[in-house]
Design a protein around this motif. Sequence first.
Motif, mmCIF file in Angstrom:
data_model
loop_
_atom_site.group_PDB
_atom_site.id
_atom_site.type_symbol
_atom_site.label_atom_id
_atom_site.label_comp_id
_atom_site.label_asym_id
_atom_site.label_seq_id
_atom_site.Cartn_x
_atom_site.Cartn_y
_atom_site.Cartn_z
ATOM 1 N N GLU A 189 0.841 -1.198 0.000
ATOM 2 C CA GLU A 189 0.000 0.000 0.000
ATOM 3 C C GLU A 189 0.879 1.251 0.000
ATOM 4 O O GLU A 189 1.757 1.402 0.859
ATOM 5 C CB GLU A 189 -0.905 0.005 1.229
ATOM 6 N N ASP B 48 8.087 2.374 1.447
ATOM 7 C CA ASP B 48 6.766 1.780 1.705
ATOM 8 C C ASP B 48 6.870 0.288 2.004
ATOM 9 O O ASP B 48 6.129 -0.231 2.854
ATOM 10 C CB ASP B 48 5.854 2.008 0.506
ATOM 11 N N ALA C 237 5.767 -1.553 5.435
ATOM 12 C CA ALA C 237 4.891 -2.723 5.450
ATOM 13 C C ALA C 237 5.577 -3.953 6.034
ATOM 14 O O ALA C 237 4.918 -4.972 6.291
ATOM 15 C CB ALA C 237 4.408 -3.032 4.037
#
Length: 362
Positions: A205, A214, A218
């Motif tokens: 995401e 990112d 995550a």
Amino acid sequence: MASETSTAAKALPTGPGGSSPNARHAWKTVKGLLGVIVAVAFTFLGLLAITFFIGRVVPIDPVLAVVGDRAPRAVYEAVRIEMGLDKPLIVQFFHYVGNVLTGDLGMSVSTGRPVAEDLARVFPATLEMATIGIIIGVLMGVPMGVYAASRQGSLLDQVIRVVGLLGYSVPAFWLGLVGLALFYAKLQWVGGPGRIDIFYDGLVEPVTGLLLIDSLIAGDTEIFVNALTHIALPAAVLGFFSLAYIARMTRSFMLDQLAQEYVTTARVKGVSERLVLWRHAFRPILVPLITVIGLSYAGLLEGSVMIETVFSWPGIGNYLTTALLNADMNAVLGATLVIGAVFIGINKISDVLYRVLDPRAR
């Protein structure tokens, strides 16, 4: 009584204009900040004017890009009025400025989405690649330039100068293709074109838009490693061109400093060569070097079109190329505006760093 007089005298404002030194310093700070804001505002307004009028003089009809060349005349005129192209040019310009200031860059003909939304999606990809490229360029180019200057005329100096010459003369697309053929197709050391393998696409995401960050947020190290293998080669190619420019300019700055008398004095006093280079000679070149690094970084952010095309990198350069081929003027102007704003921002950051590193500029 004498004590009261002394206390009252201390309370009186001092300095010219009846203001205390602290008040004068605060006023100078506010005045300087206002000056920067006004300068940025006028520069950005000039950028808006240039992008707008370029968009109006290029031989591309934005109405035809929307309706096609087979649309009836009535449909053409209706879309032209809807787009505001029937109004005087100056009215169109102020309408354009108002839209930009509210974040409305129009709709993209190519994607069918708002241009601002497209740019928010593609710009982080370019930012990520260019940032890694400039880090490579700085970490390698600065030491290369310093040591080349300290050994002027030696074999090391000649090799570094040849590397700099190659960075100026080798076409970016050729180096990218050779890198893909060697390190991806033959040796399989790096990932192929694209930002990530297709079966990983969409699994992380987006939070920052920077895929490496990112994936770490995550907690997916597998995607992080895959993204790293894909970005390594295009970032290294960008880093090579940045390295060549930074090394060349660092060498030039250092040669000038090493010829100064204070460097000779330090050497006569027995100061080690490492301290002479990095403390006495390198520190004075930090200010001009910041300009070089800033310009190089901005160049990587806006000049990576060929690299993004070769590596199928979904960044702003690739987006701009696709928009040009599709006569998508809203996307072209929006991308150009973002690139110009990046230049303005980097220049102002460089000005701030000047004042941090050089008290004389404050």
